[in-house]
Write an enzyme that holds these catalytic residues in place. Structure first.
Site, PDB file in Angstrom:
ATOM      1  N   SER A 125      45.530  38.620  51.733  1.00 54.25           N
ATOM      2  CA  SER A 125      46.402  39.768  51.511  1.00 54.25           C
ATOM      3  C   SER A 125      46.076  40.888  52.497  1.00 54.25           C
ATOM      4  CB  SER A 125      46.152  40.272  50.086  1.00 54.25           C
ATOM      5  OG  SER A 125      46.686  41.544  49.900  1.00 54.25           O
ATOM      6  N   TYR A 150      40.156  42.527  42.821  1.00 54.06           N
ATOM      7  CA  TYR A 150      41.169  41.606  43.367  1.00 54.06           C
ATOM      8  C   TYR A 150      41.053  41.562  44.894  1.00 54.06           C
ATOM      9  CZ  TYR A 150      45.516  39.885  45.281  1.00 54.06           C
ATOM     10  OH  TYR A 150      46.421  39.196  46.051  1.00 54.06           O
ATOM     11  N   LYS A 154      39.538  38.462  47.669  1.00 54.03           N
ATOM     12  CA  LYS A 154      40.174  37.895  48.871  1.00 54.03           C
ATOM     13  C   LYS A 154      39.227  38.003  50.079  1.00 54.03           C
ATOM     14  CE  LYS A 154      43.926  36.641  46.945  1.00 54.03           C
ATOM     15  NZ  LYS A 154      44.249  35.219  46.818  1.00 54.03           N
TER      16      LYS A 154
END
Ligand code: NAD
Ligand code: UD1
Length: 340
Positions: A125, A150, A154
């Site tokens: 992302s 989150y 990643k």
């Protein structure tokens, strides 16, 4: 034809990618535990493409199941979409997020290694850039400074993939850093269907337009941007899905490399641009109120996607109008489906 194993195949990006890969003639083996999707998506994929995928219901953390999938199918390449993606939830449930977004990838990688499958596309992302050092963002910009588990999950997986490639450069790994995927398949059969009140802009706008929500809160109008509201790089989900077909093509013919690509349009639109475009294309009203900034938000985030264009021969072709039209079409169909 080559067989592609897709984890999280029933989710938002997974389902659209299944459609594009099936249309391109690939065979698909899919896995999903329906933690954030519904089995009916499988029927919709079939309705759009006329083709079935070979589906396994289960969890990517389940080592035995993963091994069985690799033994039962001669997999050529893997696309890993299975993860949790709510920024807010990740702050209150970090352990669950790290298990589902990091440990599960280790399980997948170990199983791939044991079964001698070494071609992987991973869904990362733009969040890994934290507060970007410049815009448009190029792949060599500094990563880090993520503000929630989150985003950090990643970042960790990207690091694991770098280490893996360093240890064994027979792997072919493609890391895609998505910017802001929005919209839906033009059929209106699949799209983004978040549980509860949406946290992201486009699904929220769609629910205000369909009158399920009263108004949109615009989080801050005092940013250093042309109209003061946050600027992002929104990309149509079908364009994003098509990039995965190009990624698969590259990994199947290329040997040995770790590639990182930004997937965006290269254009930044503000929150007010999005509201205006949505109203105009769909002839609807989207009432809104300017409120305080949302914690953790940045002013501007948009991609330089020229590397993907050069090396994958891919670029986004659908417009902001297409994104707004298809998002609204899907939202209205969902209301009809929920009533039936
Ligand atoms: P999604 O939640 O719609 O899809 C994820 C799918 O994976 C769901 O169907 C869910 O049921 C499944 N899943 C989750 N954990 C699983 C597990 N342990 N085992 C099996 N299945 C599991 O999300 P999405 O928007 O399609 O995102 C796909 C990937 O892209 C995710 O890794 C996400 O972090 C990443 N990503 C998404 C966005 C975005 O804006 N949508 C942006 C950047 C990156
Ligand atoms: C968010 C996540 C990011 C994740 C991405 C997935 C945060 C801080 N970041 O990105 O990690 O990868 O979603 O799609 O949550 N906005 C409003 N009102 C709303 C919702 C959003 O004004 O009700 C504004 C936001 O302030 C922002 C823009 O709309 O300027 C886009 O927001 P959103 O869709 O949540 O995406 P990101 O914040 O870019």
């Amino acid at each position: 034809m080559e067989k592609i194993f897709i984890t999280g195949c029933c989710g938002y990006i997974g389902s659209h990618t299944c459609v594009e890969l099936l249309n391109a003639g690939y065979e698909i083996i899919g896995l999903d535990n329906f933690s954030n999707s519904k089995p009916i998506v499988l029927d919709k994929i079939k309705e759009i493409t006329g083709k079935d995928i070979k589906f396994y219901e289960g969890d990517m953390l389940d080592k035995e199941l993963l091994n069985k999938i690799f033994i039962e199918n001669e997999i050529d390449c893997v696309i890993d979409f299975a993860a949790f993606k709510s920024v807010g939830d990740s702050v209150s449930k970090p352990i669950e997020y790290y298990i589902n977004n990091v440990s599960s990838v280790l399980t997948l990688l170990e199983t791939m290694k044991n079964n001698k499958v070494k071609k992987l596309i991973f869904s990362s992302s733009a969040t890994v850039y934290g507060t970007p050092e410049k815009v448009p963002i190029t792949e060599d910009c500094r990563i880090g400074g993520t503000t929630n588990p989150y985003g950090t999950s990643k970042l960790y997986v990207e690091g694991i993939l770098q280490d893996l490639y360093k240890s064994d450069n027979e792997w072919d790994i493609c890391i895609f850093r998505y910017f802001n995927p929005v919209g839906a398949h033009p059929s209106g059969l699949i799209g983004e269907d978040p549980n509860g009140v949406p946290a992201n802009l486009m699904p929220y706008i769609a629910k205000v337009a369909t009158k399920e929500l009263e108004y949109l809160s615009v989080f801050g109008a005092d940013y250093d941007t042309p109209d003061g509201t946050g600027v992002r790089d929104y990309i149509h989900i079908v364009d994003l899905a098509k990039a995965h077909v190009k990624g698969v093509e590259k990994l199947l013919k290329e040997s040995n490399g770790l590639f990182i690509y930004n997937l965006g349009t290269g254009k930044g639109y503000s929150v007010l641009d999005m509201i205006n475009a949505f109203e105009k294309v769909n002839s609807v009203k989207v009432p809104y109120k300017i409120t305080a900034r949302r914690a953790g938000d940045i002013a501007k985030c948009y991609a330089d996607s020229s590397l993907a264009s050069k090396e994958l021969n891919w670029c986004a072709t659908l417009t902001l109008e297409d994104m707004c039209k298809d998002a609204y079409n899907y939202a209205r169909k969902e209301i009809v489906n929920e009533k039936n």
